[in-house]
Design an enzyme around this catalytic site. Structure first.
Site, PDB file in Angstrom:
ATOM      1  N   ARG A 288       8.079  -3.491  32.001  1.00 38.09           N
ATOM      2  CA  ARG A 288       7.898  -4.184  30.723  1.00 38.09           C
ATOM      3  C   ARG A 288       7.019  -5.436  30.799  1.00 38.09           C
ATOM      4  O   ARG A 288       6.542  -5.917  29.774  1.00 38.09           O
ATOM      5  CB  ARG A 288       9.260  -4.506  30.090  1.00 38.09           C
ATOM      6  CG  ARG A 288      10.150  -5.390  30.924  1.00 38.09           C
ATOM      7  CD  ARG A 288      11.604  -5.323  30.538  1.00 38.09           C
ATOM      8  NE  ARG A 288      12.402  -6.142  31.445  1.00 38.09           N
ATOM      9  CZ  ARG A 288      12.805  -5.736  32.643  1.00 38.09           C
ATOM     10  NH1 ARG A 288      12.495  -4.527  33.084  1.00 38.09           N
ATOM     11  NH2 ARG A 288      13.505  -6.535  33.423  1.00 38.09           N
TER      12      ARG A 288
ATOM     13  N   GLU B  35     -16.475  13.038  39.354  1.00 38.04           N
ATOM     14  CA  GLU B  35     -17.864  13.532  39.406  1.00 38.04           C
ATOM     15  C   GLU B  35     -18.241  14.191  38.089  1.00 38.04           C
ATOM     16  O   GLU B  35     -19.360  14.035  37.586  1.00 38.04           O
ATOM     17  CB  GLU B  35     -18.027  14.583  40.519  1.00 38.04           C
ATOM     18  CG  GLU B  35     -17.693  14.120  41.919  1.00 38.04           C
ATOM     19  CD  GLU B  35     -16.224  14.341  42.276  1.00 38.04           C
ATOM     20  OE1 GLU B  35     -15.352  14.069  41.419  1.00 38.04           O
ATOM     21  OE2 GLU B  35     -15.944  14.763  43.401  1.00 38.04           O
TER      22      GLU B  35
ATOM     23  N   LEU C  22      14.536  -1.763  35.799  1.00 39.45           N
ATOM     24  CA  LEU C  22      13.534  -1.117  36.660  1.00 39.45           C
ATOM     25  C   LEU C  22      12.383  -0.504  35.861  1.00 39.45           C
ATOM     26  O   LEU C  22      11.876   0.566  36.214  1.00 39.45           O
ATOM     27  CB  LEU C  22      14.175  -0.064  37.572  1.00 39.45           C
ATOM     28  CG  LEU C  22      15.327  -0.566  38.455  1.00 39.45           C
ATOM     29  CD1 LEU C  22      15.879   0.569  39.311  1.00 39.45           C
ATOM     30  CD2 LEU C  22      14.876  -1.713  39.354  1.00 39.45           C
TER      31      LEU C  22
ATOM     32  N   CYS D 277     -15.779  20.550  42.057  1.00 42.19           N
ATOM     33  CA  CYS D 277     -16.824  19.580  41.704  1.00 42.19           C
ATOM     34  C   CYS D 277     -18.137  19.885  42.431  1.00 42.19           C
ATOM     35  O   CYS D 277     -19.205  19.583  41.934  1.00 42.19           O
ATOM     36  CB  CYS D 277     -16.359  18.170  42.048  1.00 42.19           C
ATOM     37  SG  CYS D 277     -15.046  17.652  40.959  1.00 42.19           S
TER      38      CYS D 277
ATOM     39  N   GLY E 114      19.568  -2.805  47.322  1.00 43.71           N
ATOM     40  CA  GLY E 114      19.681  -4.088  48.023  1.00 43.71           C
ATOM     41  C   GLY E 114      19.587  -3.949  49.526  1.00 43.71           C
ATOM     42  O   GLY E 114      18.908  -3.055  50.058  1.00 43.71           O
TER      43      GLY E 114
ATOM     44  N   SER F 231      21.321 -12.884  41.962  1.00 43.29           N
ATOM     45  CA  SER F 231      19.956 -12.961  42.500  1.00 43.29           C
ATOM     46  C   SER F 231      18.925 -13.176  41.402  1.00 43.29           C
ATOM     47  O   SER F 231      17.743 -12.911  41.590  1.00 43.29           O
ATOM     48  CB  SER F 231      19.632 -11.675  43.283  1.00 43.29           C
ATOM     49  OG  SER F 231      19.599 -10.578  42.406  1.00 43.29           O
TER      50      SER F 231
ATOM     51  N   ARG G 111       5.823  -1.424  40.447  1.00 40.28           N
ATOM     52  CA  ARG G 111       6.545  -0.280  39.858  1.00 40.28           C
ATOM     53  C   ARG G 111       5.562   0.688  39.207  1.00 40.28           C
ATOM     54  O   ARG G 111       5.668   1.899  39.345  1.00 40.28           O
ATOM     55  CB  ARG G 111       7.536  -0.770  38.803  1.00 40.28           C
ATOM     56  CG  ARG G 111       8.719  -1.452  39.409  1.00 40.28           C
ATOM     57  CD  ARG G 111       9.661  -1.956  38.332  1.00 40.28           C
ATOM     58  NE  ARG G 111      10.707  -2.761  38.927  1.00 40.28           N
ATOM     59  CZ  ARG G 111      11.473  -3.621  38.274  1.00 40.28           C
ATOM     60  NH1 ARG G 111      11.304  -3.784  36.968  1.00 40.28           N
ATOM     61  NH2 ARG G 111      12.401  -4.302  38.903  1.00 40.28           N
TER      62      ARG G 111
ATOM     63  N   GLU H 188      13.774  -0.904  46.004  1.00 34.22           N
ATOM     64  CA  GLU H 188      14.016  -2.265  45.503  1.00 34.22           C
ATOM     65  C   GLU H 188      15.403  -2.783  45.877  1.00 34.22           C
ATOM     66  O   GLU H 188      15.981  -3.614  45.181  1.00 34.22           O
ATOM     67  CB  GLU H 188      13.825  -2.301  43.981  1.00 34.22           C
ATOM     68  CG  GLU H 188      12.369  -2.148  43.561  1.00 34.22           C
ATOM     69  CD  GLU H 188      12.052  -2.868  42.266  1.00 34.22           C
ATOM     70  OE1 GLU H 188      12.552  -3.983  42.044  1.00 34.22           O
ATOM     71  OE2 GLU H 188      11.304  -2.287  41.476  1.00 34.22           O
TER      72      GLU H 188
ATOM     73  N   HIS I 252     -12.403  15.641  36.996  1.00 29.70           N
ATOM     74  CA  HIS I 252     -12.546  14.742  38.142  1.00 29.70           C
ATOM     75  C   HIS I 252     -13.668  13.727  37.868  1.00 29.70           C
ATOM     76  O   HIS I 252     -14.468  13.897  36.936  1.00 29.70           O
ATOM     77  CB  HIS I 252     -12.839  15.560  39.397  1.00 29.70           C
ATOM     78  CG  HIS I 252     -11.652  16.344  39.877  1.00 29.70           C
ATOM     79  ND1 HIS I 252     -11.660  17.096  41.017  1.00 29.70           N
ATOM     80  CD2 HIS I 252     -10.406  16.479  39.349  1.00 29.70           C
ATOM     81  CE1 HIS I 252     -10.474  17.669  41.189  1.00 29.70           C
ATOM     82  NE2 HIS I 252      -9.697  17.311  40.176  1.00 29.70           N
TER      83      HIS I 252
HETATM   84  N1  LIG Z   1      16.390 -10.341  45.910  1.00 28.68           N
HETATM   85  C1  LIG Z   1      16.141  -9.055  45.914  1.00 28.68           C
HETATM   86  O1  LIG Z   1      15.008  -8.619  46.118  1.00 28.68           O
HETATM   87  C2  LIG Z   1      17.245  -8.093  45.644  1.00 28.68           C
HETATM   88  C3  LIG Z   1      16.942  -6.770  45.346  1.00 28.68           C
HETATM   89  C4  LIG Z   1      17.979  -5.894  45.127  1.00 28.68           C
HETATM   90  C5  LIG Z   1      19.282  -6.314  45.208  1.00 28.68           C
HETATM   91  N2  LIG Z   1      19.546  -7.608  45.482  1.00 28.68           N
HETATM   92  C6  LIG Z   1      20.937  -8.060  45.614  1.00 28.68           C
HETATM   93  O2  LIG Z   1      21.513  -7.296  46.665  1.00 28.68           O
HETATM   94  C7  LIG Z   1      22.901  -7.146  46.412  1.00 28.68           C
HETATM   95  C8  LIG Z   1      23.276  -5.703  46.576  1.00 28.68           C
HETATM   96  O3  LIG Z   1      22.938  -5.244  47.870  1.00 28.68           O
HETATM   97  P1  LIG Z   1      23.961  -4.408  48.757  1.00 28.68           P
HETATM   98  O4  LIG Z   1      23.432  -4.321  50.129  1.00 28.68           O
HETATM   99  O5  LIG Z   1      25.323  -4.980  48.589  1.00 28.68           O
HETATM  100  O6  LIG Z   1      24.032  -2.996  48.061  1.00 28.68           O
HETATM  101  P2  LIG Z   1      22.927  -1.929  47.653  1.00 28.68           P
HETATM  102  O7  LIG Z   1      22.023  -1.697  48.779  1.00 28.68           O
HETATM  103  O8  LIG Z   1      22.371  -2.279  46.333  1.00 28.68           O
HETATM  104  O9  LIG Z   1      23.855  -0.643  47.410  1.00 28.68           O
HETATM  105  C9  LIG Z   1      24.544  -0.088  48.499  1.00 28.68           C
HETATM  106  C10 LIG Z   1      25.397   1.052  48.002  1.00 28.68           C
HETATM  107  O10 LIG Z   1      24.584   2.160  47.641  1.00 28.68           O
HETATM  108  C11 LIG Z   1      25.310   3.358  47.884  1.00 28.68           C
HETATM  109  N3  LIG Z   1      24.594   4.240  48.791  1.00 28.68           N
HETATM  110  C12 LIG Z   1      24.639   5.589  48.716  1.00 28.68           C
HETATM  111  N4  LIG Z   1      23.944   6.136  49.685  1.00 28.68           N
HETATM  112  C13 LIG Z   1      23.437   5.150  50.417  1.00 28.68           C
HETATM  113  C14 LIG Z   1      22.633   5.143  51.584  1.00 28.68           C
HETATM  114  N5  LIG Z   1      22.177   6.260  52.152  1.00 28.68           N
HETATM  115  N6  LIG Z   1      22.314   3.947  52.106  1.00 28.68           N
HETATM  116  C15 LIG Z   1      22.757   2.805  51.532  1.00 28.68           C
HETATM  117  N7  LIG Z   1      23.507   2.755  50.417  1.00 28.68           N
HETATM  118  C16 LIG Z   1      23.843   3.932  49.859  1.00 28.68           C
HETATM  119  C17 LIG Z   1      26.615   2.956  48.541  1.00 28.68           C
HETATM  120  O11 LIG Z   1      27.601   2.925  47.535  1.00 28.68           O
HETATM  121  P3  LIG Z   1      28.478   4.252  47.329  1.00 28.68           P
HETATM  122  O12 LIG Z   1      29.109   4.529  48.656  1.00 28.68           O
HETATM  123  O13 LIG Z   1      29.433   3.936  46.258  1.00 28.68           O
HETATM  124  O14 LIG Z   1      27.507   5.333  46.979  1.00 28.68           O
HETATM  125  C18 LIG Z   1      26.331   1.576  49.049  1.00 28.68           C
HETATM  126  O15 LIG Z   1      27.469   0.786  49.171  1.00 28.68           O
HETATM  127  C19 LIG Z   1      23.134  -7.690  45.025  1.00 28.68           C
HETATM  128  O16 LIG Z   1      23.696  -8.973  45.125  1.00 28.68           O
HETATM  129  C20 LIG Z   1      21.770  -7.777  44.413  1.00 28.68           C
HETATM  130  O17 LIG Z   1      21.665  -8.807  43.467  1.00 28.68           O
HETATM  131  C21 LIG Z   1      18.574  -8.510  45.696  1.00 28.68           C
END
Ligand SMILES: NC(=O)c1ccc[n+]([C@@H]2O[C@H](COP(=O)([O-])OP(=O)(O)OC[C@H]3O[C@@H](n4cnc5c(N)ncnc54)[C@H](OP(=O)(O)O)[C@@H]3O)[C@@H](O)[C@H]2O)c1
Length: 403
Positions: free
Chosen positions: A247, A92, A244, A124, A334, A208, A224, A332, A90
């Protein structure tokens, strides 16, 4: 030690009616009185200890970051140290080793109450007592139920002068993830997204890359590094083929997690490349062919989760992550995944990167899908807001109010 009185050469330090520090005594309401210079010296040394603690950012989990500074009777620093990694000494102990014989009669500044129990290393407190230190100044009581004031009490019992609460707010902020984890027994969740000025996280077609510039993206890699794990939904992997990893900065990769109930991602997705420990969370009926292919991949684990309304159960996921000693999780995206975490009440901090770009398109996604709320009165409000310019982008971050 002086207590609150009307002495002419002393000041009770108040900040807009709030105590800067409180006494860790049975009479919790007592407010110490310091001579002005003395308090400023203590704050200066504690800030140095906080700086030292931060040197191990991203490396100490599941332990907190802790720094320590030792000064002699003239206020000169004779030893410094910080906790590098769980299982290692730790702060200390490292500072005492650096101070050697000079620790006798010295003052020790430490950013978290010294521990009083045997964990991965020895207590400690006993080391401080053995070294013959005169005074211990601590920033904040350790919320770990195994310590929780016992460390400070043990030092007092041994005749060491103890002050607690110097730079408490800064110390709590530094270890906000640890404080949450140790009291709630689940990971501290941060939502992170990059959006355009018109509130879109991807163009209508799903592209995106990239919304923000290199400075903001580098900062995202730093985030991250400072979280134990990072999670995305299946669609994000399909659209972005994201790695993810960290890097763009120095530091460990977080555990990567993807929500993919049917186990339908291509096995050559970058997230499955074995570069970091990766967890694929699947539902009750995944595709067996894909499941068997993923099982053969290096550094990739599969966990089965219950499903509700066709979505993986986030409560079960959080329980599993807690068992794995994953203390913090960066979400992260979507849009659907952010919405699901917010709807489930799993969001302690939000990092929103805003780029001065406009994409438009009524079908282009916004950062948070899910159910949301029906009226403004139920909107989730953030507190402790901070903002930062990163190149031509802006980062706004804050804690969610419900914590
Ligand atoms: N600009 C940014 O910061 C950023 C970041 C990330 C993504 N994006 C963009 O966001 C888009 C994707 O977002 P999205 O909303 O379509 O999809 P998403 O959130 O990436 O994925 C959703 C999918 O995850 C699975 N899933 C399983 N369990 C879930 C739960 N408890 N809650 C939610 N989803 C669950 C489901 O597919 P299954 O049913 O097949 O399991 C669901 O359809 C892309 O265009 C990407 O480029 C942008």
């Amino acid at each position: 030690m002086n207590r609150c009185n009307s002495g002419t050469d002393s000041k009770v330090w108040m900040r807009k009616g709030k105590r800067i520090f409180t006494a860790e005594t049975p009479e919790v309401l007592a407010v110490f009185v310091y001579k002005e210079g003395e308090l400023m010296d203590d704050i200066k040394c504690m800030r140095r200890a906080l700086e030292l603690a931060k040197m191990a950012e991203g490396d100490t989990s599941p332990n907190p970051m802790v720094g320590a500074v030792i000064t002699d009777s003239s206020g000169n620093i004779v030893g410094e140290g910080y906790h590098h990694k769980a299982g290692q000494p730790h702060a200390e102990i490292n500072a005492l080793a650096a101070a050697g014989d000079k620790a006798k009669g010295a003052t020790v500044y430490v950013t978290l109450e010294p521990c009083s129990h045997y964990g991965r290393t020895g207590p400690c407190c006993e080391a401080l007592i053995k070294a013959g230190v005169k005074k211990v100044v601590s920033a904040v009581t350790d919320p770990n139920p195994l310590v929780a004031g016992r460390g400070l009490n043990r030092l007092r019992e041994a005749g060491i002068e103890v002050v607690n609460g110097i730079c408490e707010d800064e110390a709590r902020k530094l270890n906000e993830k640890f404080f949450f984890w140790i009291t709630h027994k689940r990971p501290f969740v941060s939502l992170k997204y990059a959006m355009t000025l018109d509130g879109k996280i991807a163009a209508d077609g799903g592209d995106s890359k990239w919304i923000t510039g290199v400075e903001a993206r580098t900062y995202a890699h730093y985030l991250r590094k400072t979280h134990d794990a990072v999670i995305v939904g299946k669609n994000t992997v399909l659209h972005d083929d994201c790695e993810l990893t960290t890097r763009m900065v120095e530091g460990k990769n977080p555990v990567r997690i993807v929500l993919d109930s049917k186990c339908s991602l291509p096995v050559n997705s970058k997230i499955l490349n074995g570069e970091a420990r990766t967890i694929v969370a699947v539902g009750e009926e995944p595709s067996l062919t894909n499941l068997n292919a993923v099982k053969l991949l290096k550094n990739v684990e599969i966990i089965k989760l219950p499903e509700h309304d066709g979505k993986l159960d986030l409560n079960a996921l959080m329980k599993y992550l807690a068992e794995q000693e994953i203390t913090s999780l960066l979400v992260e995206g979507g849009s659907e995944v952010h919405g699901a975490f917010l709807d489930a009440g799993f969001a302690e901090r939000v990092y929103a990167f805003i780029a001065p770009k406009i994409i438009g398109g009524r079908n282009a996604l916004s950062p948070v899908g899910g159910n949301g709320c029906k009226d403004m009165g139920k909107a989730l409000c953030l507190t402790d807001i901070e903002h930062k310019e990163l190149g031509c982008d802006l980062l706004i971050t804050g804690r969610t109010e419900r914590d």
